[in-house]
Enzyme design. Structure first.
Site, PDB file in Angstrom:
ATOM      1  NE  ARG A 102      -3.806   0.518   1.968  1.00  0.00           N
ATOM      2  CZ  ARG A 102      -4.978   0.375   2.585  1.00  0.00           C
ATOM      3  NH1 ARG A 102      -5.164   0.936   3.769  1.00  0.00           N
ATOM      4  NH2 ARG A 102      -5.944  -0.316   2.032  1.00  0.00           N
ATOM      5  CD  GLN A 132     -12.985  -2.475  -0.520  1.00  0.00           C
ATOM      6  OE1 GLN A 132     -12.189  -2.410   0.387  1.00  0.00           O
ATOM      7  NE2 GLN A 132     -14.150  -3.117  -0.391  1.00  0.00           N
ATOM      8  CG  ASP A 225     -13.621   5.901  -1.033  1.00  0.00           C
ATOM      9  OD1 ASP A 225     -13.521   5.685   0.190  1.00  0.00           O
ATOM     10  OD2 ASP A 225     -12.632   6.002  -1.791  1.00  0.00           O
ATOM     11  CB  CYS A 268     -14.015   0.671   0.180  1.00  0.00           C
ATOM     12  SG  CYS A 268     -13.479   2.401   0.259  1.00  0.00           S
TER      13      CYS A 268
HETATM   14  N1  NVA Z   1     -10.127   6.406  -1.292  1.00  0.00           N
HETATM   15  C1  NVA Z   1      -9.776   5.932   0.033  1.00  0.00           C
HETATM   16  C2  NVA Z   1      -9.978   4.464   0.144  1.00  0.00           C
HETATM   17  C3  NVA Z   1      -9.754   3.911   1.519  1.00  0.00           C
HETATM   18  C4  NVA Z   1      -9.815   2.412   1.616  1.00  0.00           C
HETATM   19  C5  NVA Z   1      -8.360   6.319   0.353  1.00  0.00           C
HETATM   20  O1  NVA Z   1      -7.492   6.186  -0.513  1.00  0.00           O
HETATM   21  O2  NVA Z   1      -8.104   6.735   1.475  1.00  0.00           O
END
Ligand code: NVA
Length: 312
Positions: A102, A132, A225, A268
């Site tokens: 990540r 996701q 989101d 999500c």
């Molecule tokens: N768009 C959000 C998704 C979190 C799972 C982010 O990048 O923080």
């Protein structure tokens, strides 16, 4: 040997995505039926951004596949600062069966994949969150039976990672994907173009509108989101403050009422109730958010199994 990665949704073909979803369903029914990481082989799981679901689901998933998850705090590793991405990739690739990361820019994970020599999985970048969307597609399959021809409406930040992954993953699944987002927050042009190509090939479609009501009208699935993604904390006031352009795109009960009567509501997580989604929607009968969270586990196990097999 070809090493297969999952850096963005369209790293899988439509058939491969369907196969991963089929495997995910099978693994959900029989969680220990696939021991592809028996050894146990290590999987390195690195985080440059916060995590809850992703750390748990990859760790639990790797263990259930017979492997050993090694979670690495990106601040300790300093990937790209303390040690270059190529050097990190080669060290990890010599000891781990796969790398899960990540991070921020997509270019970072692309560079990791070039040097790793083992499958690299995108556990969220600024541009995409493909794991996701696999989980979400599994969730929708469970609720609706099959995917092709369904309409998925996403309302919120059209330029963020979830919007991009819904476009690509949804197009691969032959969904009709609609993005409702304020002007100036549209998806990236290249992603949109790629999604159009995939949709044309699979029989779905993609559309972008600045009208939230039009976006969700009659939709089978309505997703949203956060308006402020990780790494954008400095934009919190403009994106989520009183004058936020996203306010009309909030997933309220009245907006959801314009979708199909049996529409499924997705998020999500983490969710900011009262901003992008109302409490009564996320706690209501149409929400499938806890299934989505659980399905991260099953979808990612299936993905790892597929990538390891395809790279052998
Ligand atoms: N768009 C959000 C998704 C979190 C799972 C982010 O990048 O923080």
């Amino acid at each position: 040997m070809t090493v297969r990665h999952f850096l963005r949704d369209d790293d899988l073909s439509a058939e491969e995505q369907a196969e991963v979803l089929r495997r995910a369903g099978a693994l959900k029914a029989a969680p220990y039926s696939d021991r592809c990481l028996e050894g146990p082989r290590a999987v390195a799981i690195l985080f440059d951004k916060p995590t809850l679901r992703t750390q748990l689901s990859f760790s639990a998933g790797v263990a259930a596949l017979g492997g050993h998850p090694v979670v690495v705090d990106g601040r300790l590793a300093g990937v790209g600062t303390r040690e270059s991405v190529p050097d990190t990739a080669r060290v990890l690739g010599r000891q781990a069966a796969a790398i899960v990361w990540r991070t921020f820019e997509q270019a970072r994970i692309e560079e990791m994949a070039r040097y790793a020599g083992v499958p690299v999985v995108n556990a969220l970048t600024d541009e995409f969150h493909p794991c996701q969307v696999l989980a979400d597609l599994l969730t929708v399959t469970e609720r609706k039976g099959s995917l092709p021809g369904l309409t998925l409406a996403y309302v919120g930040d059209g330029a963020n990672n979830m919007a991009h992954s819904y476009l690509l993953g949804g197009a691969l699944a032959a969904l009709h994907v609609r993005v409702g987002t304020p002007a100036g927050h549209e998806p990236g042009t290249a992603v949109l173009q790629r999604a159009r190509e995939l949709a044309d090939a699979q029989g779905g479609s993609v559309a972008v509108t600045d009208d939230p009501v039009a976006a969700v009208r009659g939709a089978d699935v309505v997703a949203t989101d956060t308006w402020v993604s990780m790494g954008q904390e400095g934009e919190k006031d403009t994106k989520a403050g009183a004058g936020s352009p996203f306010r009309p795109f909030a997933l309220t009960r009245s907006l959801l009422a314009g979708a199909a009567p049996d529409a499924v509501a997705l998020h999500c997580l983490p969710a900011y109730r009262g901003l992008e989604i109302d409490d009564e929607v996320i706690e209501g009968p149409q929400a499938a958010v806890w299934d989505e969270a659980e399905n991260r586990l099953h979808a990612q196990k299936a993905l790892l199994s597929f990538l390891l097999e395809a790279s052998a």
